[in-house]
Every structure is written in C-alpha cells, then in structure tokens.
Design a protein around this motif. Structure first.
Motif, PDB file in Angstrom:
ATOM      1  N   SER A 385       1.097  -1.182  -0.051  1.00  0.00           N
ATOM      2  CA  SER A 385      -0.144   0.043   0.060  1.00  0.00           C
ATOM      3  C   SER A 385       0.821   1.496   0.024  1.00  0.00           C
ATOM      4  CB  SER A 385      -0.949   0.195   1.282  1.00  0.00           C
ATOM      5  OG  SER A 385      -0.134   0.207   2.332  1.00  0.00           O
ATOM      6  N   VAL A 386       1.976   1.070   0.538  1.00  0.00           N
ATOM      7  CA  VAL A 386       2.779   2.048   0.581  1.00  0.00           C
ATOM      8  C   VAL A 386       3.593   2.712  -0.848  1.00  0.00           C
ATOM      9  CG1 VAL A 386       5.211   3.340   1.417  1.00  0.00           C
ATOM     10  CG2 VAL A 386       3.973   1.754   2.780  1.00  0.00           C
ATOM     11  N   ALA A 387       3.730   1.850  -1.755  1.00  0.00           N
ATOM     12  CA  ALA A 387       3.877   1.854  -3.097  1.00  0.00           C
ATOM     13  C   ALA A 387       2.714   2.173  -4.140  1.00  0.00           C
ATOM     14  CB  ALA A 387       5.068   0.824  -3.835  1.00  0.00           C
ATOM     15  N   ALA A 388       1.686   1.712  -3.596  1.00  0.00           N
ATOM     16  CA  ALA A 388       0.455   1.567  -4.338  1.00  0.00           C
ATOM     17  C   ALA A 388      -0.759   2.474  -4.108  1.00  0.00           C
ATOM     18  CB  ALA A 388      -0.362   0.189  -4.475  1.00  0.00           C
ATOM     19  N   GLY A 389      -1.539   2.431  -3.013  1.00  0.00           N
ATOM     20  CA  GLY A 389      -2.646   3.209  -2.763  1.00  0.00           C
ATOM     21  C   GLY A 389      -1.903   4.642  -2.034  1.00  0.00           C
ATOM     22  N   ALA A 390      -1.129   4.635  -1.296  1.00  0.00           N
ATOM     23  CA  ALA A 390      -0.513   5.983  -0.880  1.00  0.00           C
ATOM     24  C   ALA A 390      -0.294   7.007  -1.800  1.00  0.00           C
ATOM     25  CB  ALA A 390       0.783   5.332   0.040  1.00  0.00           C
ATOM     26  N   PRO A 391       0.565   6.792  -2.741  1.00  0.00           N
ATOM     27  CA  PRO A 391       0.758   8.092  -3.724  1.00  0.00           C
ATOM     28  C   PRO A 391      -0.171   7.970  -4.936  1.00  0.00           C
ATOM     29  CG  PRO A 391       2.283   6.080  -4.027  1.00  0.00           C
ATOM     30  CD  PRO A 391       1.379   5.789  -3.016  1.00  0.00           C
ATOM     31  N   ALA A 392      -1.157   7.163  -4.820  1.00  0.00           N
ATOM     32  CA  ALA A 392      -2.096   7.050  -6.026  1.00  0.00           C
ATOM     33  C   ALA A 392      -2.647   8.206  -6.419  1.00  0.00           C
ATOM     34  CB  ALA A 392      -3.021   5.742  -6.118  1.00  0.00           C
ATOM     35  N   PRO A 393      -3.354   9.125  -5.423  1.00  0.00           N
ATOM     36  CA  PRO A 393      -3.955  10.187  -5.952  1.00  0.00           C
ATOM     37  C   PRO A 393      -3.129  11.403  -5.966  1.00  0.00           C
ATOM     38  CG  PRO A 393      -5.144   9.039  -3.806  1.00  0.00           C
ATOM     39  CD  PRO A 393      -3.678   8.560  -4.131  1.00  0.00           C
ATOM     40  N   LEU A 394      -1.995  11.173  -5.054  1.00  0.00           N
ATOM     41  CA  LEU A 394      -0.880  12.278  -5.400  1.00  0.00           C
ATOM     42  C   LEU A 394      -0.115  12.252  -6.691  1.00  0.00           C
ATOM     43  CD1 LEU A 394       0.680  14.377  -3.597  1.00  0.00           C
ATOM     44  CD2 LEU A 394       2.494  12.561  -2.973  1.00  0.00           C
ATOM     45  N   ILE A 395       0.095  10.968  -7.088  1.00  0.00           N
ATOM     46  CA  ILE A 395       0.762  11.069  -8.426  1.00  0.00           C
ATOM     47  C   ILE A 395      -0.490  11.281  -9.553  1.00  0.00           C
ATOM     48  CG2 ILE A 395       1.610   9.253  -9.893  1.00  0.00           C
ATOM     49  CD1 ILE A 395       2.760   7.707  -7.913  1.00  0.00           C
ATOM     50  N   ALA A 396      -1.396  10.996  -9.470  1.00  0.00           N
ATOM     51  CA  ALA A 396      -2.578  11.128 -10.249  1.00  0.00           C
ATOM     52  C   ALA A 396      -2.803  12.628 -10.516  1.00  0.00           C
ATOM     53  CB  ALA A 396      -3.990  10.432 -10.133  1.00  0.00           C
ATOM     54  N   THR A 397      -2.850  13.454  -9.189  1.00  0.00           N
ATOM     55  CA  THR A 397      -2.868  14.770  -9.088  1.00  0.00           C
ATOM     56  C   THR A 397      -1.710  15.760 -10.115  1.00  0.00           C
ATOM     57  OG1 THR A 397      -4.525  14.570  -7.242  1.00  0.00           O
ATOM     58  CG2 THR A 397      -3.472  16.899  -7.692  1.00  0.00           C
ATOM     59  N   ALA A 398      -0.502  15.008  -9.548  1.00  0.00           N
ATOM     60  CA  ALA A 398       0.703  15.646 -10.223  1.00  0.00           C
ATOM     61  C   ALA A 398       0.784  15.328 -11.618  1.00  0.00           C
ATOM     62  CB  ALA A 398       1.877  15.171  -9.519  1.00  0.00           C
ATOM     63  N   LEU A 399       0.432  14.435 -12.263  1.00  0.00           N
ATOM     64  CA  LEU A 399       0.160  14.080 -13.674  1.00  0.00           C
ATOM     65  C   LEU A 399      -0.798  14.922 -14.288  1.00  0.00           C
ATOM     66  CD1 LEU A 399       0.702  10.067 -13.720  1.00  0.00           C
ATOM     67  CD2 LEU A 399       2.362  11.588 -14.434  1.00  0.00           C
ATOM     68  N   LEU A 400      -1.879  15.199 -13.651  1.00  0.00           N
ATOM     69  CA  LEU A 400      -3.029  16.085 -14.310  1.00  0.00           C
ATOM     70  C   LEU A 400      -2.281  17.493 -14.174  1.00  0.00           C
ATOM     71  CD1 LEU A 400      -5.742  16.456 -15.195  1.00  0.00           C
ATOM     72  CD2 LEU A 400      -6.368  16.894 -12.978  1.00  0.00           C
ATOM     73  N   SER A 401      -1.604  17.923 -13.149  1.00  0.00           N
ATOM     74  CA  SER A 401      -1.073  19.291 -13.134  1.00  0.00           C
ATOM     75  C   SER A 401      -0.201  19.568 -14.151  1.00  0.00           C
ATOM     76  CB  SER A 401      -0.630  19.377 -11.829  1.00  0.00           C
ATOM     77  OG  SER A 401       0.075  20.746 -11.428  1.00  0.00           O
ATOM     78  N   GLU A 402       0.771  18.460 -14.308  1.00  0.00           N
ATOM     79  CA  GLU A 402       1.911  18.604 -15.308  1.00  0.00           C
ATOM     80  C   GLU A 402       1.613  18.418 -16.915  1.00  0.00           C
ATOM     81  OE1 GLU A 402       5.972  19.020 -16.761  1.00  0.00           O
ATOM     82  OE2 GLU A 402       4.945  19.160 -14.592  1.00  0.00           O
ATOM     83  N   TYR A 403       0.715  17.638 -17.347  1.00  0.00           N
ATOM     84  CA  TYR A 403       0.252  17.490 -18.427  1.00  0.00           C
ATOM     85  C   TYR A 403      -1.110  17.749 -18.889  1.00  0.00           C
ATOM     86  CZ  TYR A 403       4.246  14.376 -18.203  1.00  0.00           C
ATOM     87  OH  TYR A 403       5.731  13.683 -18.312  1.00  0.00           O
ATOM     88  N   ASP A 404      -1.902  18.038 -17.853  1.00  0.00           N
ATOM     89  CA  ASP A 404      -3.413  18.669 -18.202  1.00  0.00           C
ATOM     90  C   ASP A 404      -3.955  17.823 -19.080  1.00  0.00           C
ATOM     91  OD1 ASP A 404      -5.404  20.496 -18.052  1.00  0.00           O
ATOM     92  OD2 ASP A 404      -4.872  21.417 -19.914  1.00  0.00           O
ATOM     93  N   ILE A 409      -2.466   9.372 -16.756  1.00  0.00           N
ATOM     94  CA  ILE A 409      -2.853   8.763 -15.354  1.00  0.00           C
ATOM     95  C   ILE A 409      -3.347   7.293 -15.973  1.00  0.00           C
ATOM     96  CG2 ILE A 409      -4.666   8.894 -13.757  1.00  0.00           C
ATOM     97  CD1 ILE A 409      -4.842  11.750 -14.248  1.00  0.00           C
ATOM     98  N   SER A 410      -4.043   7.221 -16.890  1.00  0.00           N
ATOM     99  CA  SER A 410      -4.315   5.918 -17.644  1.00  0.00           C
ATOM    100  C   SER A 410      -3.152   5.036 -17.703  1.00  0.00           C
ATOM    101  CB  SER A 410      -5.195   5.993 -18.944  1.00  0.00           C
ATOM    102  OG  SER A 410      -6.217   6.647 -18.691  1.00  0.00           O
ATOM    103  N   LEU A 411      -2.174   5.473 -18.227  1.00  0.00           N
ATOM    104  CA  LEU A 411      -1.124   4.699 -18.472  1.00  0.00           C
ATOM    105  C   LEU A 411      -0.251   4.076 -17.083  1.00  0.00           C
ATOM    106  CD1 LEU A 411       0.855   6.674 -21.287  1.00  0.00           C
ATOM    107  CD2 LEU A 411      -0.343   4.485 -21.551  1.00  0.00           C
ATOM    108  N   TYR A 412      -0.521   5.045 -16.248  1.00  0.00           N
ATOM    109  CA  TYR A 412      -0.036   4.850 -14.584  1.00  0.00           C
ATOM    110  C   TYR A 412      -0.673   3.572 -13.992  1.00  0.00           C
ATOM    111  CZ  TYR A 412       0.221   5.475  -9.694  1.00  0.00           C
ATOM    112  OH  TYR A 412       0.238   5.465  -8.231  1.00  0.00           O
ATOM    113  N   VAL A 413      -2.227   3.462 -14.213  1.00  0.00           N
ATOM    114  CA  VAL A 413      -2.876   2.343 -13.878  1.00  0.00           C
ATOM    115  C   VAL A 413      -2.895   1.089 -14.610  1.00  0.00           C
ATOM    116  CG1 VAL A 413      -5.238   1.541 -13.440  1.00  0.00           C
ATOM    117  CG2 VAL A 413      -4.612   4.031 -13.030  1.00  0.00           C
ATOM    118  N   ILE A 414      -2.603   1.372 -16.129  1.00  0.00           N
ATOM    119  CA  ILE A 414      -2.240   0.159 -16.875  1.00  0.00           C
ATOM    120  C   ILE A 414      -0.867  -0.649 -16.553  1.00  0.00           C
ATOM    121  CG2 ILE A 414      -1.673  -0.350 -19.214  1.00  0.00           C
ATOM    122  CD1 ILE A 414      -3.649   1.671 -19.971  1.00  0.00           C
ATOM    123  N   ALA A 415       0.301   0.233 -16.060  1.00  0.00           N
ATOM    124  CA  ALA A 415       1.546  -0.290 -15.657  1.00  0.00           C
ATOM    125  C   ALA A 415       1.260  -0.983 -14.471  1.00  0.00           C
ATOM    126  CB  ALA A 415       2.373   0.639 -15.622  1.00  0.00           C
ATOM    127  N   ALA A 416       0.234  -0.833 -13.535  1.00  0.00           N
ATOM    128  CA  ALA A 416       0.136  -1.433 -12.230  1.00  0.00           C
ATOM    129  C   ALA A 416      -0.663  -2.489 -12.566  1.00  0.00           C
ATOM    130  CB  ALA A 416      -0.773  -0.529 -11.393  1.00  0.00           C
TER     131      ALA A 416
END
Length: 462
Positions: A385-404, A409-416
């Motif tokens: 959960s530290v590598a998965a659920g913990a940063p998931a909203p944080l990473i998704a928000t950061a990706l949205l902020s960076e790439y609009d 975000i879809s590719l991030y979930v697909i990799a998982a």
C-alpha cells in the motif's frame, strides 16, 4: 475430508463472526475513507489555505498518503502480536485506535485558528489511523478465514472485504447528505466535523459486536501445538515469514498494485478530476461514487463465491486485466460531464476492482501458516500500500497538473495492472488448500530446515 481445523462451524456462529468482522472493517474504512474524501473536498482550504487550489490539494493528499506510510508499521506490530496473542484482542485495539483518531480530527482547530500547528496535528492523527488500519485488515479476514468452511472460504472471507465499499458508502453518503443540506460556507465552517465525530458512536457499536465473538479455532490449535513444543524456542513471526514465505509476500505485494492504485484513482482522485477538469459539481461526483460503492458492495461476495468454483487466480487475473483495459474509457466518460457517463465509469471500474478485491482475503490467508499468517498477510498487503494506494491520488494529481491530460494517469494504472498480472500469473492456485496443512508443512520446516518448494506448495483438497 475436512481436517478438524477446517470443519464447517455452526452456521449461526459463522454468521456472527462474519458480522463482527464486517461491521468492524466497515467502521475502520469509514474512518479512513472519510479522510480521503475530506482531503479532496475541504482540507486544502482549511489546513493549507496559503497555497493555490491545486497545490493545496496536493498537500492535502500528501497528508492522506502519510496514513499509508504508517500501515506497514501497523502490519508489523499487529501481525507480531496477532500471531502470538490471537486475532480478537488486536482487532479490538485497532478499532479503538482508529475511532479515537477519527473522532479527534473532528475536534481539530483549523489553520485559521492555530496556524501551522493545524496541519501538523492533522498529520499525526492520520499516522494513528494508518497504524491502526495496518493491523485491522489482516486480523479481520483471518478471523473469518480460520472460522469458515474451507469449501466456501472465498465467499465467507470476501464479506470483510465488503467493509471497504460499505465504509466508502457510509463516508460518501454522510458527506453527500451534508453538502446537499448545508451551504458551502456552513459545510466548510463546521459541517465537515460531523462525519468525524459520528465515528465515536460507530466505534461503540463495533466494539460491542466484536467483543462477543470467539478466537479463531485454527489459531487456538496452533497455539496449543506451540505450547507443547515449549522446549524449542519459536522464531519471531516476521523472521519465520521471511524464511519460509518470502515468495508469497512478494506475490501478495504485486497482486495489490493494480487493486490498490485503481481503487484510489476511481474513488478519491475522481473527486478532484471530475470537479476541476470535467466541471462536475462536488455533489454530482459524490453521488456517482455513492451509487457505485453500493454496486461494489453487492458484487464482492459474488466474485468471492466464483473464486470458490474456478479458483482465486482466474478471478483475480480477470479483474486486473479489466481495470487496465477500462482506464481510457473511464476518463473519456468522465470528460463528457454527464452524470450517467460518470456513474457508468465509476461503477464498471469498481465492479472490475471487486474481482481482485474479493478473492484477495482467502488467497492471502491460504498462503501462510497459522502462527505467521497474521504477519505474512498483513506485511504483503500493507507494504504494498505504501507504493500503491498511498501515492496514487498524489501521483494522479501531479500528472494532471503537469500534462493537463488523463492519458498519463491511464498509463499509470495500466502499468500497475501489468505488474499485478505478472505477480498473480506466477502464483500457485490456493483454492483447495487446507489451512492446517500449511501449518504441518511449515512445522516440518522449523524442525528439519527449509523444505523443498514442492513440499511447501503441497495442499490437501478439502
């Protein structure tokens, strides 16, 4: 034939055990998810007001992620004592800690009142929540798995798993009701505190039910066997897990990646994405998650029952592949801005998630011997959960902020999903494994040294 340890218990007793685990996990997840929803909706304004809105949301989700960081510590501590003292005592303690921390959040002063002390106090209480939840999950699913009929273990053990959508349903329902009846000003001023204070009442109900159940018979049997071998010192549960079950721990961690990441993207990050990108109101987004969580609750036992018929792995693999394939349609539906499309996106996502989450309880329980099962299942689940659920909203928000864009975000979930498909793909099927048989193999290892891989994986059909 079933061994004595796995013989079906009396139906009424089993139902009471399931009810106690379900109600307890529902309350714990209510507390945990309530924070996630509040982090997306109001904590950025109340505790991080000096930042711009998106950065404030990132900081809010960062304190959300801190709770996950404490979960492995909780898994280690609760797992150790749960394997030494029993499941029931530790489950009562975890419920008290979680409920107390959540109630205290409802009493916290905001940044406007005490300045930087407010987010510090919020973070400390989030750490307590994470620590408690790190010990809750393993104990709750093991209590049912070790009581339940081995032939239907997937079904019965999936019921504590419904505590997650039930907690999400309860937390989102309370927040949705409050946002519907209160103005934004009233909700931000005092209304947000009500769901947190409500936790105090729920904990009392959970304790009353949880204290009425018996300890796991499989654990009692293993403890009696350990007492008869007192002359030989028992290794610490953590040491035993790393010695005999390190491969299973890695498999459990890999299996959690797609399940954990997809869940928090679908239920927590969506509240940010839908309101900021798709121009959907908070109320509309909450209602979609609310309805989808009800469907999620209903399908989990069905997926668990299916895993009893065709195996844990096929159901789990179906869910991982489905979630990966659904991500691009998921965001496209949300971008339409229509409630029906939003509801379809979240509901299908959670149904596919359920195919991973439902068999997980039985799957992880069947991997480990009784005297190291609490530690093994908890470590595998919570370290991931530290590598998965913990940063998931944080990473998704950061990706949205960076790439609009939702594409990263879809590719991030697909990799998982790919990682989970690999982990479960190399695992062995555990559906017919007798929990007592795992003990006998592990016991041989303690006496004679590490056993061969073929002996370690031997299972008795029950």
């Amino acid at each position: 034939m079933s061994s004595p340890a796995t013989a079906p218990p009396a139906p009424n007793n089993l139902k009471r055990i399931v009810a106690a685990s379900l109600i307890g996990t529902t309350i714990e997840w209510y507390d945990f998810f309530l924070y996630g929803s509040a982090a997306a909706l109001v904590f950025n304004e109340l505790f991080f007001p000096d930042s711009d809105p998106l950065v404030g949301t990132l900081l809010s989700f960062l304190t959300y992620a801190v709770g996950f960081a404490a979960r492995p510590v909780g898994a280690l501590v609760f797992g150790h004592y749960g394997d030494r003292l029993g499941r029931k005592k530790l489950l009562v303690l975890s419920l008290l800690m979680m409920g107390g921390a959540t109630f205290a959040i409802g009493l916290l002063p905001t940044h406007a009142t005490v300045g930087t002390a407010a987010p510090v106090l919020l973070t400390v209480l989030r750490l307590v929540q994470g620590f408690a939840l790190g010990g809750e999950w393993g104990g709750a699913v093991l209590l049912v798995s070790e009581h339940g009929d081995a032939r239907r273990r997937g079904f019965w053990a999936s019921w504590p798993q419904t505590g997650a959508p039930a907690g999400q349903l309860l937390a989102t329902g309370v927040l949705s009701l409050l946002t519907a009846v209160l103005s934004d000003a009233a909700f931000n001023s005092w209304g947000w505190r009500i769901p947190f204070l409500l936790s105090g009442v729920l904990v009392m109900v959970g304790l009353w039910i949880r204290l009425s159940v018996d300890e796991s018979p499989v654990f009692k049997q293993a403890l009696a066997q350990a007492e008869s071998r007192k002359a030989k010192a028992e290794p610490l549960p953590l040491v035993a897990v790393m010695r005999h079950h390190w491969r299973d721990v890695l498999i459990a961690m890999g299996a959690r990646m797609a399940e954990n990441i997809s869940y928090y993207v679908i239920t927590a990050f969506i509240l940010v994405y839908a309101t900021t990108t798709a121009d959907v109101s908070k109320q509309t987004a909450l209602n979609a998650v609310l309805i989808a969580s009800a469907v999620h609750f209903a399908v989990i036992p069905a997926w668990g029952a299916l895993s009893d018929r065709i195996g844990r792995r096929p159901v789990y693999l179906l869910g991982a592949a489905g979630v990966g394939l659904w991500m691009f349609p998921f965001f496209q539906l949300i971008d339409s801005g229509h409630f029906g499309s939003l509801l379809l996106a979240v509901t299908v996502g959670l149904v596919l998630h359920g195919a991973m989450y439902a068999p997980q309880a039985a799957f992880f329980s069947e991997m480990f011997a009784t005297r190291m099962r609490y530690s093994g299942a908890s470590i595998g689940a919570q370290f991931a959960s530290v590598a998965a659920g913990a940063p998931a909203p944080l990473i998704a928000t950061a990706l949205l902020s960076e790439y609009d864009s939702s594409t990263p975000i879809s590719l991030y979930v697909i990799a998982a999903a790919v990682l989970t498909l690999f982990a479960v793909g190399v695992a062995r099927e555990t559906r017919h494994r007798d929990l007592a048989e795992v003990d006998s193999v592990a016991g041989d290892a303690d006496e004679d040294g590490p056993v061969s891989d073929s002996r370690t994986q031997r299972a008795r059909t029950v």
